[in-house]
Design a protein around this motif. Structure first.
Motif, PDB file in Angstrom:
ATOM      1  N   GLY A 116       0.758  -1.284  -0.063  1.00  0.00           N
ATOM      2  CA  GLY A 116       0.124   0.054   0.153  1.00  0.00           C
ATOM      3  C   GLY A 116       0.820   1.147   0.031  1.00  0.00           C
ATOM      4  O   GLY A 116       0.256   2.258   0.102  1.00  0.00           O
ATOM      5  N   TYR A 117       2.207   1.277   0.137  1.00  0.00           N
ATOM      6  CA  TYR A 117       3.040   2.387  -0.135  1.00  0.00           C
ATOM      7  C   TYR A 117       2.735   3.404  -1.028  1.00  0.00           C
ATOM      8  O   TYR A 117       2.764   4.644  -1.077  1.00  0.00           O
ATOM      9  N   ALA A 118       2.511   2.753  -2.449  1.00  0.00           N
ATOM     10  CA  ALA A 118       2.308   3.635  -3.836  1.00  0.00           C
ATOM     11  C   ALA A 118       0.910   4.231  -3.600  1.00  0.00           C
ATOM     12  O   ALA A 118       1.052   5.402  -4.181  1.00  0.00           O
ATOM     13  N   ALA A 119       0.273   3.695  -3.136  1.00  0.00           N
ATOM     14  CA  ALA A 119      -1.190   4.200  -3.055  1.00  0.00           C
ATOM     15  C   ALA A 119      -1.267   5.500  -1.817  1.00  0.00           C
ATOM     16  O   ALA A 119      -1.844   6.494  -2.000  1.00  0.00           O
ATOM     17  N   ALA A 120      -0.497   4.946  -0.754  1.00  0.00           N
ATOM     18  CA  ALA A 120      -0.373   6.151   0.321  1.00  0.00           C
ATOM     19  C   ALA A 120       0.478   7.459  -0.054  1.00  0.00           C
ATOM     20  O   ALA A 120       0.064   8.476   0.227  1.00  0.00           O
ATOM     21  N   PHE A 121       1.398   6.966  -0.988  1.00  0.00           N
ATOM     22  CA  PHE A 121       2.518   8.063  -1.289  1.00  0.00           C
ATOM     23  C   PHE A 121       2.638   7.964  -2.766  1.00  0.00           C
ATOM     24  O   PHE A 121       3.611   7.690  -3.075  1.00  0.00           O
ATOM     25  N   PRO A 122       1.706   8.410  -3.503  1.00  0.00           N
ATOM     26  CA  PRO A 122       1.642   8.479  -4.992  1.00  0.00           C
ATOM     27  C   PRO A 122       2.898   9.220  -5.556  1.00  0.00           C
ATOM     28  O   PRO A 122       3.053   8.772  -6.876  1.00  0.00           O
ATOM     29  N   ALA A 123       3.330  10.265  -4.833  1.00  0.00           N
ATOM     30  CA  ALA A 123       4.227  11.127  -5.796  1.00  0.00           C
ATOM     31  C   ALA A 123       5.761  10.311  -5.800  1.00  0.00           C
ATOM     32  O   ALA A 123       6.458  10.744  -6.508  1.00  0.00           O
ATOM     33  N   GLU A 124       5.883   9.341  -4.867  1.00  0.00           N
ATOM     34  CA  GLU A 124       7.177   8.849  -4.637  1.00  0.00           C
ATOM     35  C   GLU A 124       7.608   8.019  -6.004  1.00  0.00           C
ATOM     36  O   GLU A 124       8.741   7.830  -6.484  1.00  0.00           O
ATOM     37  N   LEU A 125       6.606   7.118  -6.327  1.00  0.00           N
ATOM     38  CA  LEU A 125       6.958   6.047  -7.263  1.00  0.00           C
ATOM     39  C   LEU A 125       6.108   6.319  -8.669  1.00  0.00           C
ATOM     40  O   LEU A 125       4.706   6.635  -8.656  1.00  0.00           O
ATOM     41  N   ARG A 126       6.635   6.401  -9.684  1.00  0.00           N
ATOM     42  CA  ARG A 126       5.826   6.377 -11.178  1.00  0.00           C
ATOM     43  C   ARG A 126       6.321   5.238 -12.002  1.00  0.00           C
ATOM     44  O   ARG A 126       7.352   5.160 -12.469  1.00  0.00           O
ATOM     45  N   PRO A 127       5.415   4.137 -12.113  1.00  0.00           N
ATOM     46  CA  PRO A 127       5.678   2.903 -12.918  1.00  0.00           C
ATOM     47  C   PRO A 127       6.069   3.461 -14.359  1.00  0.00           C
ATOM     48  O   PRO A 127       5.424   3.982 -14.931  1.00  0.00           O
ATOM     49  N   LEU A 128       7.091   2.601 -14.884  1.00  0.00           N
ATOM     50  CA  LEU A 128       7.512   2.797 -16.341  1.00  0.00           C
ATOM     51  C   LEU A 128       7.161   1.610 -16.946  1.00  0.00           C
ATOM     52  O   LEU A 128       6.530   1.771 -18.061  1.00  0.00           O
ATOM     53  N   VAL A 129       7.624   0.520 -16.589  1.00  0.00           N
ATOM     54  CA  VAL A 129       7.619  -0.693 -17.376  1.00  0.00           C
ATOM     55  C   VAL A 129       7.519  -2.069 -16.304  1.00  0.00           C
ATOM     56  O   VAL A 129       7.860  -2.000 -15.151  1.00  0.00           O
ATOM     57  N   GLY A 130       6.388  -2.755 -16.766  1.00  0.00           N
ATOM     58  CA  GLY A 130       5.990  -3.848 -15.926  1.00  0.00           C
ATOM     59  C   GLY A 130       5.362  -3.563 -14.773  1.00  0.00           C
ATOM     60  O   GLY A 130       4.459  -2.600 -14.605  1.00  0.00           O
ATOM     61  N   ALA A 131       5.289  -4.373 -13.677  1.00  0.00           N
ATOM     62  CA  ALA A 131       4.446  -4.244 -12.550  1.00  0.00           C
ATOM     63  C   ALA A 131       4.961  -3.084 -11.604  1.00  0.00           C
ATOM     64  O   ALA A 131       6.002  -2.596 -11.721  1.00  0.00           O
ATOM     65  N   GLY A 132       3.837  -2.791 -10.590  1.00  0.00           N
ATOM     66  CA  GLY A 132       4.320  -1.409  -9.714  1.00  0.00           C
ATOM     67  C   GLY A 132       4.773  -1.889  -8.555  1.00  0.00           C
ATOM     68  O   GLY A 132       5.050  -1.283  -7.627  1.00  0.00           O
ATOM     69  N   THR A 133       4.672  -3.548  -8.321  1.00  0.00           N
ATOM     70  CA  THR A 133       5.134  -3.902  -6.993  1.00  0.00           C
ATOM     71  C   THR A 133       6.295  -5.007  -7.294  1.00  0.00           C
ATOM     72  O   THR A 133       6.587  -5.591  -8.213  1.00  0.00           O
ATOM     73  N   GLY A 134       6.912  -5.594  -6.242  1.00  0.00           N
ATOM     74  CA  GLY A 134       7.711  -6.563  -6.342  1.00  0.00           C
ATOM     75  C   GLY A 134       9.112  -6.084  -6.482  1.00  0.00           C
ATOM     76  O   GLY A 134       9.489  -5.026  -5.637  1.00  0.00           O
ATOM     77  N   VAL A 135      10.047  -6.852  -7.172  1.00  0.00           N
ATOM     78  CA  VAL A 135      11.150  -6.154  -7.372  1.00  0.00           C
ATOM     79  C   VAL A 135      11.527  -5.245  -8.227  1.00  0.00           C
ATOM     80  O   VAL A 135      11.151  -5.432  -9.520  1.00  0.00           O
ATOM     81  N   LEU A 136      11.524  -4.006  -7.911  1.00  0.00           N
ATOM     82  CA  LEU A 136      11.521  -2.855  -8.948  1.00  0.00           C
ATOM     83  C   LEU A 136      12.944  -2.185  -9.021  1.00  0.00           C
ATOM     84  O   LEU A 136      13.560  -1.974  -7.985  1.00  0.00           O
ATOM     85  N   LEU A 137      13.405  -1.784 -10.290  1.00  0.00           N
ATOM     86  CA  LEU A 137      14.561  -1.136 -10.581  1.00  0.00           C
ATOM     87  C   LEU A 137      14.239   0.290 -10.669  1.00  0.00           C
ATOM     88  O   LEU A 137      13.334   0.652 -11.563  1.00  0.00           O
ATOM     89  N   SER A 138      15.090   1.347 -10.275  1.00  0.00           N
ATOM     90  CA  SER A 138      14.971   2.549 -10.620  1.00  0.00           C
ATOM     91  C   SER A 138      15.321   2.930 -12.167  1.00  0.00           C
ATOM     92  O   SER A 138      16.065   2.047 -12.750  1.00  0.00           O
ATOM     93  N   GLN A 139      14.886   4.082 -12.853  1.00  0.00           N
ATOM     94  CA  GLN A 139      15.133   3.877 -14.261  1.00  0.00           C
ATOM     95  C   GLN A 139      16.580   4.108 -14.616  1.00  0.00           C
ATOM     96  O   GLN A 139      16.995   3.376 -15.657  1.00  0.00           O
ATOM     97  N   GLN A 140      17.235   4.951 -13.917  1.00  0.00           N
ATOM     98  CA  GLN A 140      18.788   4.866 -14.157  1.00  0.00           C
ATOM     99  C   GLN A 140      19.527   3.625 -13.951  1.00  0.00           C
ATOM    100  O   GLN A 140      20.433   3.256 -14.561  1.00  0.00           O
ATOM    101  N   THR A 141      19.030   2.917 -12.912  1.00  0.00           N
ATOM    102  CA  THR A 141      19.867   1.685 -12.253  1.00  0.00           C
ATOM    103  C   THR A 141      19.436   0.683 -13.477  1.00  0.00           C
ATOM    104  O   THR A 141      20.498   0.080 -13.947  1.00  0.00           O
ATOM    105  N   ALA A 142      18.172   0.552 -14.030  1.00  0.00           N
ATOM    106  CA  ALA A 142      17.728  -0.412 -14.944  1.00  0.00           C
ATOM    107  C   ALA A 142      18.924   0.197 -16.504  1.00  0.00           C
ATOM    108  O   ALA A 142      19.049  -0.958 -17.021  1.00  0.00           O
ATOM    109  N   ALA A 143      19.086   1.378 -16.579  1.00  0.00           N
ATOM    110  CA  ALA A 143      19.808   1.727 -17.898  1.00  0.00           C
ATOM    111  C   ALA A 143      21.338   1.341 -17.602  1.00  0.00           C
ATOM    112  O   ALA A 143      21.891   0.878 -18.559  1.00  0.00           O
ATOM    113  N   ASN A 144      21.700   1.400 -16.246  1.00  0.00           N
ATOM    114  CA  ASN A 144      23.296   1.077 -16.010  1.00  0.00           C
ATOM    115  C   ASN A 144      23.510  -0.334 -16.020  1.00  0.00           C
ATOM    116  O   ASN A 144      24.504  -0.777 -16.823  1.00  0.00           O
ATOM    117  N   LEU A 145      22.534  -1.053 -15.801  1.00  0.00           N
ATOM    118  CA  LEU A 145      22.733  -2.768 -15.639  1.00  0.00           C
ATOM    119  C   LEU A 145      22.106  -3.386 -16.962  1.00  0.00           C
ATOM    120  O   LEU A 145      22.074  -4.596 -17.245  1.00  0.00           O
TER     121      LEU A 145
END
Length: 878
Positions: A116-145
């Motif tokens: 429920g964190y994303a629903a309580a604080f919606p400004a913190e996370l913006r889903p880009l690709v795939g699911a919005g929960t579980g193991v998530l990579l930040s956009q820059q980290t995904a580019a680096n890896l």
């Protein structure tokens, strides 16, 4: 007796009565609208500051306090909406094996987020690709890896073996600065940059993976409570800031120092209270001169009726009235003016406020002080001339008008020169020393506006007006006036000049009022035009263009550039590369542009660059393919000099590895559209594409001639299939950025000031001029009786109009330009970046000239008709 006296004044002295009522009404109207504007602006800034906070409090728990104890302490201190635990773990780095290559990052952080964190604080996370929960990579980290959904990423741990996880999605962290703030850092310490590499897990998975690390290295694992308050805060941002700070201190006291509150809400309110103080400064800088002008108009109208009052007092004495009775009648007149003027001003404020202040109604709080000021003005402006009349000892003395022949004290002391010198000295000091108008120490509840800041504009305004009076006095005593009048008075120039010299006191008073009105109108118009233009520059600096389509490495907006160009209302579209490069061990934003066409869609200011102009910077990029512009912070950190070779590490799209790319340092850049405030780089897009093997631009900038909202909707529909793409326009960005006064409805303030300036100038050149001519209609009637023609009478009228409206307007325009320049310099904290020069609103200035000309023409027409009345009728009317 009082009733018939008031009725007689209203019927026989309409200009005197209704002129004074108009002055009081304008004063009440202007002060009411400005006070309503300031109060509404404060409340609006507070609301917007609260709404812009992603997490109100981030409470860092120490080793000696449990989560349950901390939650109980927070709930006991203040009502809350949400309290959720978040885990933070430092890790040595991440590793991925994709496309036959191995990518290894530097140190990073792993967060554990509860359900429920994303629903309580919606400004913190913006889903880009795939699911919005579980193991998530930040956009820059995904580019680096070079990792995506379904790929395996290995997490290195301190004091524990590495562990692999499967990526469920990629997200953007819009509020990374506050999410990774250094809670408990000493005040005044520079904020730390967010980590380059971030991975997010569920709370349960995070706890399972990092409990061993916490045991081995407790300094690398921390727990925070993210809190959303349910506290009703005051509308004033300063008081709200103080209250939020006291609540946070209460929590820390309840936990005996075993927890530290990261007060993000207070930090935002801290910025809002500074903006509120700038709003107060605008009220004082731009509002008080208008109120003083309205008061001066009222006193001038009352002063123009001095001869009438002397005659009335003499007649009342002849008929046996005592001084006390005469003062009672003057008091009744003053009360009538006060009641009518205050009521009219309050009514006009209530009717015009929704339009002028952007829909904000006038409240009782914003009406009461102006009403009291209006009553005080009416009493002083009306009673003072009456008191001066009755203090004469005889009827004969009251009927005489003895002109003042002595030199005023301010002329003898050269007060005008002293004030102008003081204004110049203070202005030079401010320009050279980077003077701060608003003093709002970080973390300190008390904030204030520097009183010294008001010296320069006030001294210039008053000194310039007094200097204009000195010049007018000398002009009315010399042959220069005859030469000035010859084009409009012909052979009567000498006679008209002599007549004007005898009326010098009245003419100087009228021209001074016109000069004040024109200077107020010109200075406020220039400042507001400069602000509106600079606010758009500020919005372009944040958004990049009229409409901006922002993609990412996996979904670049540049792929749709051709289609975006064909949208209705789009006149041009240009690509903007936004990537990341390592400068040493520091990861920075790097922007690639087409230097030949970038300004076709965006706007650059000379203030963005150090020791070079926009044209020089773009020309340098065009002539040097590997040129790079570097931010001042990076230049300082790495001790760079112009011409140095810089080796940056950029991600290659073919090998998925960071490789060294050589650049040449050609200039320092302070600001750039869409760039962060700290460190960034700007280079040629063609060179970046060649050396990284990736020609696609992540961002598309659109120039719009039609409705930006419609273009934004069409662009959103066109790019809907690109995951994580954002479309923004200037209007939406301008409503969210909070630099200086952008949170304030300055459009409403502009309407208030500019409308009032036109009214005041019309009154100054029309009403006061008409009153002065009405007092001297005996002279014109006598001239008419002696056989003066209409053209000869017009020579006298036009001569007075030239002195009052022409010379007064000329002096006022010069004073207004000086005051405007002073205001822009002192209020440069409003602007980001500061304006290069002041902007002249020619259309409004033309309307101002037309209004002054029309009001003067009406006054001349009134005087001409009055001069043709029969002698006996005029004598009886006197």
């Amino acid at each position: 007796m009082i009733g018939p006296w008031i009725r007689g004044l209203l019927l026989r002295r309409p200009l005197r009565m209704w002129g004074s009522v108009t002055g009081v009404a304008l004063t009440v109207l202007f002060l009411s609208l400005l006070l309503s504007f300031v109060l509404a602006g404060r409340a609006n800034m507070t609301v917007r500051a609260i709404q812009s906070v992603p997490v109100d409090w981030q409470v860092l728990l120490g080793q000696t306090v449990s989560r349950t104890e901390a939650v109980q302490a927070i709930q006991a201190a203040t009502p809350t909406k949400t309290i959720l635990p978040v885990g933070y773990a430092d890790v040595p780095g991440f590793t991925s094996r994709t496309g036959g290559t191995v990518q290894i990052t530097g140190a990073g952080k792993v967060l554990g987020l509860p359900i429920g964190y994303a629903a309580a604080f919606p400004a913190e996370l913006r889903p880009l690709v795939g699911a919005g929960t579980g193991v998530l990579l930040s956009q820059q980290t995904a580019a680096n890896l070079h990792a995506g959904v379904g790929d395996r990423v290995q997490i290195s741990r301190y004091g524990a073996p590495p562990v692999a996880v499967t990526v469920s999605g990629v997200v953007d962290l819009p509020q990374a600065d506050s999410l990774f703030q250094a809670v408990g850092a000493p005040k005044g310490l520079a904020p730390q940059a967010p980590p380059d590499n971030v991975l997010l897990l569920s709370a349960a998975q995070w706890s399972a993976l990092f409990t061993p690390q916490q045991t081995a290295r407790p300094d690398t694992v921390r727990q925070q409570l993210h809190v959303r308050l349910n506290q009703i805060l005051p509308g004033d941002p300063g008081r709200a800031f103080d209250q939020v700070n006291r609540l946070a201190n209460n929590v820390e006291a309840r936990l005996a120092g075993s927890a530290v509150v990261g007060n993000t809400l207070a930090a935002r309110l801290d910025g809002a209270r500074e903006s509120a103080l700038y709003a107060e400064a605008l009220f004082l800088f731009l509002g008080l001169p208008g109120a003083i002008l309205a008061a001066a108009l009222t006193f001038n109208v009352a002063g123009a009726s001095a001869a009438q009052r002397r005659q009335e007092a003499a007649l009342l004495r002849v008929r046996g009235a005592s001084e006390r009775r005469i003062l009672h009648l003057g008091g009744a007149e003053a009360l009538t003016v006060a009641l009518l003027g205050t009521a009219l001003g309050a009514l006009l404020a209530a009717l015009t406020s929704p339009w002028l202040t952007g829909g904000t109604p006038v409240s009782l709080l914003s009406l009461l002080p102006p009403a009291l000021a209006g009553v005080a003005l009416a009493l002083s402006a009306t009673l003072l001339p009456t008191w001066q009349a009755v203090r004469q000892s005889t009827v004969t003395a009251q009927r005489q008008s003895v002109p003042r022949t002595t030199t005023p004290l301010w002329q003898t002391l050269y007060l005008d020169v002293a004030l102008l010198a003081l204004a110049g000295l203070v202005f030079w000091r401010n320009a050279a020393g980077g003077y701060q108008l608003v003093l709002a120490p970080e973390g300190v509840a008390k904030a204030s506006v520097q009183a010294e800041a008001f010296i320069a504009p006030v001294a210039f305004w008053l000194g310039g007006t007094l200097l204009a009076l000195r010049l007018m006095d000398r002009l009315l005593r010399r042959a220069a006036l005859r030469r000035l009048l010859r084009p409009i008075s012909g052979h009567l120039a000498a006679v008209v000049a002599a007549a004007l010299e005898r009326q010098g006191s009245l003419l100087k008073r009228g021209s001074a009022l016109v000069a004040l009105a024109v200077s107020f109108a010109v200075s406020t118009a220039i400042f507001n035009a400069t602000y509106n233009d600079q606010a758009r520059v500020d919005a372009v600096l944040t958004n990049g263009a009229d409409v901006t389509v922002t993609g990412g490495p996996n979904a670049p907006a540049g792929t749709q550039l051709a289609a975006l160009r064909t949208l209705p209302g789009v006149t041009d579209a240009q690509p903007l590369m936004h990537r990341f490069a390592y400068v040493g061990a520091d990861l920075q934003d790097i922007f690639g542009i087409d230097a030949a066409h970038f300004t076709d869609v965006s706007r650059l200011s000379n203030t963005y660059f150090k020791d070079m102009t926009v044209k020089e910077a773009l020309a340098t990029l065009l002539t040097t393919p590997n040129a790079v512009l570097v931010s001042q912070e990076t230049v300082n950190d790495y001790n760079l000099a112009l011409g140095d070779a810089i080796h940056l590490r950029l991600l290659n799209a073919q090998t998925h590895q960071y490789q060294v790319v050589p650049f040449t340092f050609v200039g320092v850049i302070r600001e750039f559209p869409t760039a962060p405030k700290d460190s960034f780089l700007v280079a040629n897009a063609s060179y970046l594409a060649q050396r990284t093997g990736n020609p696609q631009a992540e961002v598309a900038l659109l120039r719009v001639s039609g409705d930006p909202a419609r273009v934004m909707q069409d662009a959103q529909h066109l790019t809907a299939r690109l995951p994580g793409v954002q479309v923004t326009d200037l209007k939406s960005v301008r409503s969210t950025i909070a630099s200086g006064l952008t949170a304030v409805n300055l459009a409403g303030l502009s309407r208030i000031e500019l409308s009032f300036a036109v009214l005041m100038l019309s009154a100054a050149t029309g009403l006061v001029f008409a009153l002065g001519l009405a007092e001297r209609r005996r002279t014109f009637t006598v001239l008419n009786a002696l056989g003066a023609t209409r053209s000869q009478l017009a020579a006298f009228l036009n001569g007075e109009a030239l002195v009052v409206a022409g010379l007064g307007g000329l002096f006022g325009a010069i004073i207004g330009l000086g005051v405007a320049q002073t205001l822009i310099k002192l209020l440069q904290g409003v602007f980001d970046p500061p304006p290069e020069h002041m902007l002249l609103p020619w259309l409004y200035l033309l309307a101002l000239v037309l209004a002054a000309g029309l009001s003067t023409a009406l006054a001349l027409s009134f005087a001409a008709r009055a001069s043709t009345r029969r002698v006996t009728e005029v004598l009886r009317a006197g």
